[in-house]
Design a protein around this motif. Structure first.
Motif: not given
Length: 54
Positions: A22, A24-26, A41, A43
């Motif tokens: 995705c 997105k940074d986690s 992740c 998200y």
């Protein structure tokens, strides 16, 4: 006697890793990323290994 800093305390912090699914940074712990452990992740729940070299 010399004062030595605790090495584990320095490595106990979070770094951001982008999810390959995705994008997105986690945030994950430095030691988990350095060991090459599987990361999840938050998200999209994808399991991945970080490509970051720490």
């Amino acid at each position: 006697m010399s004062d030595r800093k605790d090495g584990k305390a320095r490595r106990n912090f979070l770094i951001k890793c982008p999810c390959p699914n995705c994008s997105k940074d986690s945030e994950h712990s430095y030691s988990r990323v350095q060991k090459g452990s599987l990361l999840v992740c938050p998200y999209c729940s994808t399991m991945f290994k970080s490509s970051q070299k720490v």
